[in-house]
Design a protein around this motif. Structure first.
Motif, PDB file in Angstrom:
ATOM      1  N   HIS A 190      75.264 -10.181  58.314  1.00 34.37           N
ATOM      2  CA  HIS A 190      75.226 -10.803  56.985  1.00 34.37           C
ATOM      3  C   HIS A 190      74.978  -9.751  55.913  1.00 34.37           C
ATOM      4  O   HIS A 190      74.148  -8.861  56.101  1.00 34.37           O
ATOM      5  CB  HIS A 190      74.145 -11.887  56.929  1.00 34.37           C
ATOM      6  CG  HIS A 190      74.419 -13.044  57.834  1.00 34.37           C
ATOM      7  ND1 HIS A 190      75.418 -13.968  57.587  1.00 34.37           N
ATOM      8  CD2 HIS A 190      73.861 -13.410  59.016  1.00 34.37           C
ATOM      9  CE1 HIS A 190      75.441 -14.854  58.572  1.00 34.37           C
ATOM     10  NE2 HIS A 190      74.517 -14.534  59.446  1.00 34.37           N
ATOM     11  N   VAL A 191      75.688  -9.839  54.785  1.00 34.01           N
ATOM     12  CA  VAL A 191      75.525  -8.854  53.714  1.00 34.01           C
ATOM     13  C   VAL A 191      74.100  -8.858  53.147  1.00 34.01           C
ATOM     14  O   VAL A 191      73.649  -7.862  52.603  1.00 34.01           O
ATOM     15  CB  VAL A 191      76.562  -9.054  52.580  1.00 34.01           C
ATOM     16  CG1 VAL A 191      77.959  -8.717  53.044  1.00 34.01           C
ATOM     17  CG2 VAL A 191      76.517 -10.461  52.023  1.00 34.01           C
ATOM     18  N   SER A 192      73.397  -9.962  53.317  1.00 29.55           N
ATOM     19  CA  SER A 192      72.007 -10.057  52.842  1.00 29.55           C
ATOM     20  C   SER A 192      71.067  -9.188  53.669  1.00 29.55           C
ATOM     21  O   SER A 192      69.968  -8.864  53.238  1.00 29.55           O
ATOM     22  CB  SER A 192      71.527 -11.508  52.923  1.00 29.55           C
ATOM     23  OG  SER A 192      71.496 -11.921  54.285  1.00 29.55           O
ATOM     24  N   GLY A 193      71.500  -8.839  54.887  1.00 28.31           N
ATOM     25  CA  GLY A 193      70.640  -8.070  55.779  1.00 28.31           C
ATOM     26  C   GLY A 193      69.796  -8.948  56.696  1.00 28.31           C
ATOM     27  O   GLY A 193      69.183  -8.458  57.646  1.00 28.31           O
ATOM     28  N   VAL A 194      69.775 -10.260  56.429  1.00 30.37           N
ATOM     29  CA  VAL A 194      69.019 -11.182  57.283  1.00 30.37           C
ATOM     30  C   VAL A 194      69.764 -11.327  58.609  1.00 30.37           C
ATOM     31  O   VAL A 194      70.977 -11.510  58.630  1.00 30.37           O
ATOM     32  CB  VAL A 194      68.854 -12.564  56.610  1.00 30.37           C
ATOM     33  CG1 VAL A 194      68.099 -13.517  57.527  1.00 30.37           C
ATOM     34  CG2 VAL A 194      68.141 -12.426  55.280  1.00 30.37           C
ATOM     35  N   LYS A 195      69.044 -11.246  59.706  1.00 29.58           N
ATOM     36  CA  LYS A 195      69.674 -11.333  61.023  1.00 29.58           C
ATOM     37  C   LYS A 195      69.783 -12.784  61.481  1.00 29.58           C
ATOM     38  O   LYS A 195      68.802 -13.508  61.522  1.00 29.58           O
ATOM     39  CB  LYS A 195      68.888 -10.512  62.041  1.00 29.58           C
ATOM     40  CG  LYS A 195      68.965  -9.025  61.770  1.00 29.58           C
ATOM     41  CD  LYS A 195      68.280  -8.219  62.844  1.00 29.58           C
ATOM     42  CE  LYS A 195      68.427  -6.733  62.531  1.00 29.58           C
ATOM     43  NZ  LYS A 195      67.745  -5.888  63.530  1.00 29.58           N
TER      44      LYS A 195
END
Length: 198
Positions: free
Chosen positions: A67-72
């Protein structure tokens, strides 16, 4: 036979001959079986599955596996969404999104268009999100009817230069394949990606 009974029989016979319907008797609805409920929960349409299989094998369509947000949340990435649809299953929204980790059927028309954007229109592009990631509360992403793209024909989507020109071409192509809403540079919150929605 008594006259009253005879009259009642004649009235019933003439109403049936005239096509009058007898009162309907309500039938109880058949209970939904566990197998049927499970199938409705996990099955994608055959046409969606066929398009997803083509997308999964297509080197011209890059599917982000994070995810581009960095949340896995590995099961809700664009790659995971397409993989699930290719297996005939529904795709997951993200656990950190508004509907947390629910299953949705990916729209068959959207998947067909996604595949055709490469096969017919010769676009190469990177899909960052389909049902996953976090969007506005009533987003079509959560219904499996939208996808986001951040790279088109080798250029990052932007508000100027090749990134803008290529984004506008992709936006026009999405509309030609029946997208109901297309957003990109020039629209609030979409200066770095294109949103195509069915």
């Amino acid at each position: 036979m008594k006259p009253t009974r005879l009259l009642a029989s004649v009235a019933l016979a003439s109403s049936l001959t005239a096509g009058a319907a007898l009162p309907a008797v309500a039938q109880p609805a058949a209970p939904r079986t566990t197998a049927a409920a499970a199938a409705a929960e996990t099955t994608a349409t055959p046409s969606a599955q066929a398009s997803a299989k083509k997308i999964a094998k297509n080197n011209g369509i890059k599917l982000l596996n994070h995810h581009v947000s960095g949340v896995k949340d590995a099961r809700s990435t664009a790659k995971a969404n397409i993989r699930d649809a290719a297996r005939g299953k529904k795709a997951y929204t993200s656990r950190y999104a508004h509907p947390r980790g629910v299953k949705v059927a990916l729209n068959a028309k959207m998947l067909h268009a996604m595949q055709q954007l490469n096969a017919k229109k010769r676009f190469t592009f990177r899909v960052t999100a389909i049902a996953g990631s976090k969007h506005s509360p009533n987003s079509a992403h959560y219904k499996g009817r939208a996808f986001d793209v951040d790279i088109v024909n080798g250029s990052y989507v932007s508000t100027r230069g090749p990134g803008l020109t290529k984004a506008k071409r992709l936006m026009k192509a999405c509309t030609s394949y029946g997208a109901k809403l297309v957003l990109g540079p020039g629209h609030s919150g979409h200066s770095t990606h294109v949103h195509c929605q069915w």
